[in-house]
Design a protein around this motif. Structure first.
Motif, PDB file in Angstrom:
ATOM      1  N   LEU A 236     -74.374  19.570 -20.240  1.00  0.00           N
ATOM      2  CA  LEU A 236     -74.823  19.134 -18.926  1.00  0.00           C
ATOM      3  C   LEU A 236     -75.232  17.664 -18.952  1.00  0.00           C
ATOM      4  O   LEU A 236     -74.938  16.899 -18.021  1.00  0.00           O
ATOM      5  CB  LEU A 236     -75.998  20.004 -18.472  1.00  0.00           C
ATOM      6  N   GLN A 237     -75.874  17.254 -20.019  1.00  0.00           N
ATOM      7  CA  GLN A 237     -76.258  15.850 -20.168  1.00  0.00           C
ATOM      8  C   GLN A 237     -75.023  14.957 -20.210  1.00  0.00           C
ATOM      9  O   GLN A 237     -74.982  13.898 -19.567  1.00  0.00           O
ATOM     10  CB  GLN A 237     -77.085  15.674 -21.444  1.00  0.00           C
ATOM     11  N   GLN A 238     -73.998  15.381 -20.941  1.00  0.00           N
ATOM     12  CA  GLN A 238     -72.762  14.606 -21.006  1.00  0.00           C
ATOM     13  C   GLN A 238     -72.053  14.572 -19.652  1.00  0.00           C
ATOM     14  O   GLN A 238     -71.501  13.537 -19.251  1.00  0.00           O
ATOM     15  CB  GLN A 238     -71.830  15.201 -22.066  1.00  0.00           C
ATOM     16  N   ALA A 344     -66.882  16.759 -21.241  1.00  0.00           N
ATOM     17  CA  ALA A 344     -68.323  16.903 -21.419  1.00  0.00           C
ATOM     18  C   ALA A 344     -68.635  18.008 -22.421  1.00  0.00           C
ATOM     19  O   ALA A 344     -69.546  17.874 -23.254  1.00  0.00           O
ATOM     20  CB  ALA A 344     -68.995  17.202 -20.081  1.00  0.00           C
ATOM     21  N   ASP A 345     -67.880  19.086 -22.367  1.00  0.00           N
ATOM     22  CA  ASP A 345     -68.063  20.207 -23.305  1.00  0.00           C
ATOM     23  C   ASP A 345     -67.780  19.755 -24.736  1.00  0.00           C
ATOM     24  O   ASP A 345     -68.526  20.082 -25.669  1.00  0.00           O
ATOM     25  CB  ASP A 345     -67.137  21.356 -22.908  1.00  0.00           C
ATOM     26  N   ALA A 346     -66.716  19.011 -24.908  1.00  0.00           N
ATOM     27  CA  ALA A 346     -66.349  18.544 -26.251  1.00  0.00           C
ATOM     28  C   ALA A 346     -67.378  17.566 -26.804  1.00  0.00           C
ATOM     29  O   ALA A 346     -67.675  17.568 -28.011  1.00  0.00           O
ATOM     30  CB  ALA A 346     -64.970  17.899 -26.219  1.00  0.00           C
ATOM     31  N   ARG A 347     -67.942  16.744 -25.927  1.00  0.00           N
ATOM     32  CA  ARG A 347     -68.919  15.745 -26.373  1.00  0.00           C
ATOM     33  C   ARG A 347     -70.343  16.308 -26.467  1.00  0.00           C
ATOM     34  O   ARG A 347     -71.212  15.664 -27.065  1.00  0.00           O
ATOM     35  CB  ARG A 347     -68.906  14.550 -25.412  1.00  0.00           C
ATOM     36  N   GLY A 348     -70.563  17.458 -25.875  1.00  0.00           N
ATOM     37  CA  GLY A 348     -71.894  18.041 -25.882  1.00  0.00           C
ATOM     38  C   GLY A 348     -72.201  18.788 -27.167  1.00  0.00           C
ATOM     39  O   GLY A 348     -72.633  19.946 -27.146  1.00  0.00           O
ATOM     40  N   ARG A 349     -71.971  18.123 -28.288  1.00  0.00           N
ATOM     41  CA  ARG A 349     -72.205  18.699 -29.618  1.00  0.00           C
ATOM     42  C   ARG A 349     -72.763  17.602 -30.519  1.00  0.00           C
ATOM     43  O   ARG A 349     -72.363  16.442 -30.403  1.00  0.00           O
ATOM     44  CB  ARG A 349     -70.890  19.235 -30.213  1.00  0.00           C
ATOM     45  N   GLU A 353     -70.686  13.118 -29.743  1.00  0.00           N
ATOM     46  CA  GLU A 353     -71.026  12.578 -28.432  1.00  0.00           C
ATOM     47  C   GLU A 353     -70.098  11.459 -27.964  1.00  0.00           C
ATOM     48  O   GLU A 353     -70.042  11.187 -26.752  1.00  0.00           O
ATOM     49  CB  GLU A 353     -72.468  12.042 -28.449  1.00  0.00           C
ATOM     50  N   HIS A 354     -69.357  10.846 -28.862  1.00  0.00           N
ATOM     51  CA  HIS A 354     -68.549   9.682 -28.465  1.00  0.00           C
ATOM     52  C   HIS A 354     -67.058   9.852 -28.778  1.00  0.00           C
ATOM     53  O   HIS A 354     -66.325   8.851 -28.842  1.00  0.00           O
ATOM     54  CB  HIS A 354     -69.085   8.424 -29.153  1.00  0.00           C
ATOM     55  N   ILE A 355     -66.601  11.093 -28.944  1.00  0.00           N
ATOM     56  CA  ILE A 355     -65.185  11.297 -29.246  1.00  0.00           C
ATOM     57  C   ILE A 355     -64.316  10.881 -28.059  1.00  0.00           C
ATOM     58  O   ILE A 355     -64.748  10.908 -26.906  1.00  0.00           O
ATOM     59  CB  ILE A 355     -64.888  12.756 -29.635  1.00  0.00           C
ATOM     60  N   ALA A 356     -63.076  10.513 -28.350  1.00  0.00           N
ATOM     61  CA  ALA A 356     -62.178   9.995 -27.309  1.00  0.00           C
ATOM     62  C   ALA A 356     -61.682  11.087 -26.372  1.00  0.00           C
ATOM     63  O   ALA A 356     -61.468  10.857 -25.186  1.00  0.00           O
ATOM     64  CB  ALA A 356     -60.993   9.298 -27.959  1.00  0.00           C
ATOM     65  N   TYR A 357     -61.448  12.255 -26.883  1.00  0.00           N
ATOM     66  CA  TYR A 357     -60.943  13.426 -26.143  1.00  0.00           C
ATOM     67  C   TYR A 357     -59.598  13.143 -25.461  1.00  0.00           C
ATOM     68  O   TYR A 357     -59.474  13.076 -24.230  1.00  0.00           O
ATOM     69  CB  TYR A 357     -61.957  13.925 -25.121  1.00  0.00           C
ATOM     70  N   GLU A 358     -58.580  12.995 -26.296  1.00  0.00           N
ATOM     71  CA  GLU A 358     -57.225  12.706 -25.806  1.00  0.00           C
ATOM     72  C   GLU A 358     -56.610  13.863 -25.036  1.00  0.00           C
ATOM     73  O   GLU A 358     -55.635  13.692 -24.301  1.00  0.00           O
ATOM     74  CB  GLU A 358     -56.308  12.351 -26.985  1.00  0.00           C
TER      75      GLU A 358
END
Length: 413
Positions: A236-238, A344-349, A353-358
């Motif tokens: 949620l924060q992300q 947001a789900d992928a970075r919420g770990r 927190e700063h992955i690119a998520y291609e």
């Protein structure tokens, strides 16, 4: 009569924040006196008026006395004898109980400025407990001013917990709970709202599906934070960092509800949690009367977020099925919102927190290439009826397959 600027406008002015809405209190006036001056009465439960030119709200000074359960059981006295101090005393927090006169002189009978300086959210009097909606309001203010370092006073948290134990929150109505929740979701730190509600016990009253996520483990390899409740707050924060959209933030909040229904004997694995989450999401949305657009995105997020995370592993036909199920052709923005929520789900770990998520970019490309398939060309080739859809899916699958062949697979994250 005397007129005073009150509440949030005074608070935010002292904080150096932009003041968007101004509320005024009128002391020593009657309803007829206000009408005679051209004010327009709009309040049903107590006398509130709109200024004839600015349309800002002017309320007669009033006191409230509890005479029932919930937030509606009050007797209101707005007679001419009510003082400004009496009106301010009925408010929730000290920082909301300050006023300014027409010369901009501060009137602060309950030390709101001191609490503002010390970054404390503190209730004014025991009368705070007479309105259960204030539990949600305090949590919302904590979410709004978290970035400034504000904390809820210990005695206020204790009172909020007591109100929950006494069953006061059971008497709230869904519309008011959702109104506070939706506003909290749009605050800078919405996760603080739910964390505080959990701390005082209120989360289990109105959000049991969310409350049960704490203590449910995830695989440490992919979730160093382990706990599903903690992960949900991080997501949620992300989401708040990525978007101001209410539906995205709501979907982030509820996306892992299915993990509350998986078999504990198989934890930390949660196979099938994606579809298991649909029923509790619908239950929460129905209870709070959540708007359809929020619930629709939340359901899609629950069902397909694991697909999106594994985008580069999916067969072209599986991707096409997801595009069809999401109705991405007619609602491409909703599909893109789902991908944003997945990011947001992928970075919420912890540590991610700063992955690119291609994956999000890739799946937007699959939609683009699939949309380029010309259905009129299929019709011109002589296909009719159901055969048009079959051929269209075939060509779209081929287009996605071509994209897949030419797309390098990034390292797993």
């Amino acid at each position: 009569m005397n007129i005073y600027l009150v509440g949030g406008a005074v608070r935010d002015q002292l904080l150096g924040l932009t003041v968007s809405d101004k509320d005024w209190v009128v002391v020593g006036a009657t309803e007829q006196a206000m009408l005679d001056r051209g004010y327009i009465q709009v309040g049903n439960d107590f006398p509130v008026f709109l200024h004839p030119k600015t349309k800002e709200e002017y309320a007669l000074a009033r006191t409230e006395r509890k005479n029932g359960k919930g937030y509606t059981g009050f007797e209101v006295d707005s007679s001419q004898t009510i003082t400004l101090e009496q009106d301010l005393l009925r408010r929730d927090l000290t920082i909301n109980a300050m006023a300014m006169d027409e010369e901009a002189q501060l009137i602060d009978p309950y030390n709101g400025q001191k609490d503002l300086k010390n970054k404390i959210l503190r209730h004014i009097s025991p009368a705070f407990s007479e309105d259960p909606l204030r539990v949600l309001r305090v949590a919302r203010f904590a979410a709004r001013y978290h970035h400034l370092g504000f904390q809820v006073a210990e005695e206020t948290m204790e009172l909020m917990s007591l109100m929950v134990r006494d069953g006061e929150l059971d008497h709230l109505i869904a519309e008011r709970v959702w109104k506070e929740t939706s506003r909290a979701l749009l605050e800078p730190a919405p996760q603080v709202f739910f964390e505080l509600l959990r701390e005082c016990g209120a989360l289990r009253v109105w959000f049991p599906e969310l409350n049960k996520l704490w203590g449910i483990p995830n695989p440490a390899k992919w979730h160093p934070e382990i706990d599903t409740g903690v992960h949900t707050m991080m997501v949620l924060q992300q989401a708040a960092m990525l978007s101001d959209d209410l539906s995205i933030r709501y979907a982030a909040l509820v996306h892992d509800f299915g993990k509350g229904l998986t078999n504990p004997a198989l934890w930390p694995s949660h196979r099938g949690h994606e579809k298991l989450g649909i029923e509790p999401i619908n239950a929460l949305s129905a209870r709070l009367k959540v708007p359809n657009h929020c619930n629709d995105l939340a359901v899609l997020m629950s069902e397909f977020h694991s697909h999106v995370h594994r985008a580069f592993e999916l067969k072209p036909s599986t991707i096409l099925n997801m595009l069809n199920r999401c109705d991405a052709w007619r609602k491409p923005q909703r599909y893109q919102d789902m991908l944003t929520t997945c990011k947001a789900d992928a970075r919420g770990r912890t540590g991610f927190e700063h992955i690119a998520y291609e994956q999000a970019d890739y799946l937007l490309e699959t939609l683009d290439v699939a949309q380029r398939v010309d259905v009129q060309e299929i019709v011109s080739d002589g296909f009719k009826g159901k055969d048009i859809k079959i051929k269209l899916d075939e060509k779209r699958t081929q287009a996605i397959a071509e994209l897949k062949r030419n797309t390098p697979v990034p390292e797993a994250n």
